[in-house]
Design a protein around this motif. Structure first.
Motif, short mmCIF file in Angstrom:
data_model
loop_
_atom_site.label_atom_id
_atom_site.label_comp_id
_atom_site.label_asym_id
_atom_site.label_seq_id
_atom_site.Cartn_x
_atom_site.Cartn_y
_atom_site.Cartn_z
N ASP A 158 155.92 94.07 50.76
CA ASP A 158 157.00 93.25 51.28
C ASP A 158 157.65 92.61 50.05
O ASP A 158 157.03 92.55 48.97
N ALA A 159 158.85 92.11 50.20
CA ALA A 159 159.51 91.45 49.07
C ALA A 159 160.18 90.18 49.57
O ALA A 159 160.57 90.08 50.72
N VAL A 160 160.28 89.24 48.67
CA VAL A 160 161.09 88.05 48.90
C VAL A 160 162.17 88.08 47.83
O VAL A 160 161.87 88.14 46.63
N ARG A 161 163.43 88.10 48.27
CA ARG A 161 164.57 88.19 47.36
C ARG A 161 165.17 86.80 47.17
O ARG A 161 165.49 86.12 48.14
N ILE A 162 165.31 86.41 45.90
CA ILE A 162 165.89 85.11 45.57
C ILE A 162 166.93 85.33 44.48
O ILE A 162 166.67 85.97 43.47
N GLU A 163 168.11 84.75 44.69
CA GLU A 163 169.24 85.00 43.81
C GLU A 163 169.24 84.12 42.56
O GLU A 163 168.86 82.95 42.61
N GLY A 164 169.68 84.72 41.46
CA GLY A 164 170.06 84.05 40.23
C GLY A 164 169.16 82.95 39.71
O GLY A 164 167.97 83.14 39.51
N ALA A 165 169.78 81.78 39.45
CA ALA A 165 169.08 80.66 38.81
C ALA A 165 167.89 80.18 39.64
O ALA A 165 166.85 79.83 39.09
N LEU A 166 168.04 80.17 40.97
CA LEU A 166 166.91 79.75 41.81
C LEU A 166 165.75 80.72 41.65
O LEU A 166 164.60 80.31 41.50
N GLY A 167 166.04 82.01 41.65
CA GLY A 167 164.99 83.02 41.46
C GLY A 167 164.31 82.88 40.11
O GLY A 167 163.09 82.98 39.99
N GLU A 168 165.11 82.64 39.07
CA GLU A 168 164.54 82.46 37.73
C GLU A 168 163.64 81.23 37.68
O GLU A 168 162.60 81.25 37.04
N GLY A 197 175.22 92.18 39.51
CA GLY A 197 175.49 91.61 40.83
C GLY A 197 174.97 90.20 40.98
O GLY A 197 175.24 89.33 40.16
N GLY A 198 174.19 89.97 42.04
CA GLY A 198 173.63 88.64 42.31
C GLY A 198 172.49 88.26 41.40
O GLY A 198 171.96 87.16 41.51
N LEU A 209 153.91 81.66 46.03
CA LEU A 209 155.35 81.90 46.02
C LEU A 209 156.07 80.96 46.98
O LEU A 209 157.10 80.38 46.63
N HIS A 210 155.52 80.80 48.16
CA HIS A 210 156.15 79.92 49.14
C HIS A 210 156.21 78.48 48.61
O HIS A 210 157.24 77.82 48.69
N GLU A 211 155.12 78.02 48.05
CA GLU A 211 155.07 76.66 47.50
C GLU A 211 156.07 76.49 46.36
O GLU A 211 156.81 75.49 46.30
N ALA A 212 156.12 77.47 45.44
CA ALA A 212 157.06 77.38 44.31
C ALA A 212 158.51 77.42 44.78
O ALA A 212 159.37 76.71 44.24
N THR A 213 158.78 78.21 45.81
CA THR A 213 160.14 78.30 46.34
C THR A 213 160.54 77.00 47.02
O THR A 213 161.65 76.49 46.81
N GLU A 214 159.65 76.43 47.81
CA GLU A 214 159.93 75.15 48.46
C GLU A 214 160.22 74.07 47.42
O GLU A 214 161.15 73.28 47.58
N ARG A 215 159.43 74.03 46.35
CA ARG A 215 159.62 73.01 45.30
C ARG A 215 160.96 73.21 44.59
O ARG A 215 161.64 72.24 44.28
#
Length: 136
Positions: free
Chosen positions: A29-39, A62-63, A127-133
């Protein structure tokens, strides 16, 4: 392919050369996060895991998305914040993710973090915790 690259090729869905599209939900499965937020999320994960975060694919055009590869059938176990999108095999969802080879010319894709035998996938809870933060 040299023996060093062969031994690093943890998953059979990683192409030997170039890059290839893989159906999300089958091999991963993948979680896609764009640009600066993904970095930012990738940076935080790398710091937290001592640079052993598991497979993260980075797109140079692209994104400028980052794709965090989780074990199959796990991304939908989480409620992802705005800016992060789960790519899986849920009903009606067809998504493909470009996967680069471990070596050679793979533009516009590269590995922000490679899979290893010890860490074959990104850990969903981290990943979920880092994304929420990162979105706060």
């Amino acid at each position: 392919m040299n023996s060093e690259t062969s031994s690093l090729r943890v998953h059979d869905w990683i192409p030997a050369t170039g890059h290839a599209l893989r159906h999300a939900g089958i091999h991963f499965d993948a979680v896609r996060i764009e640009g600066a937020l993904g970095e930012q999320v990738a940076y935080d994960l790398m710091q937290y895991t001592d640079f052993r975060a598991g497979p993260i694919v980075r797109e140079a055009t692209g994104g400028r998305y980052l794709y965090f590869l989780l074990p199959p059938q796990t991304a939908d176990s989480y409620t992802w914040p705005v800016g992060a999108r789960a790519l899986s095999r849920r009903a009606g969802n067809l998504a493909y993710v470009g996967v680069p080879a471990l070596d050679g010319f793979t533009w516009p894709l590269d590995w922000r973090s490679r899979p290893t035998s010890e860490v074959p996938y990104v850990e969903g809870d981290l990943l979920h915790e880092a994304t929420e933060r990162a979105v706060r």
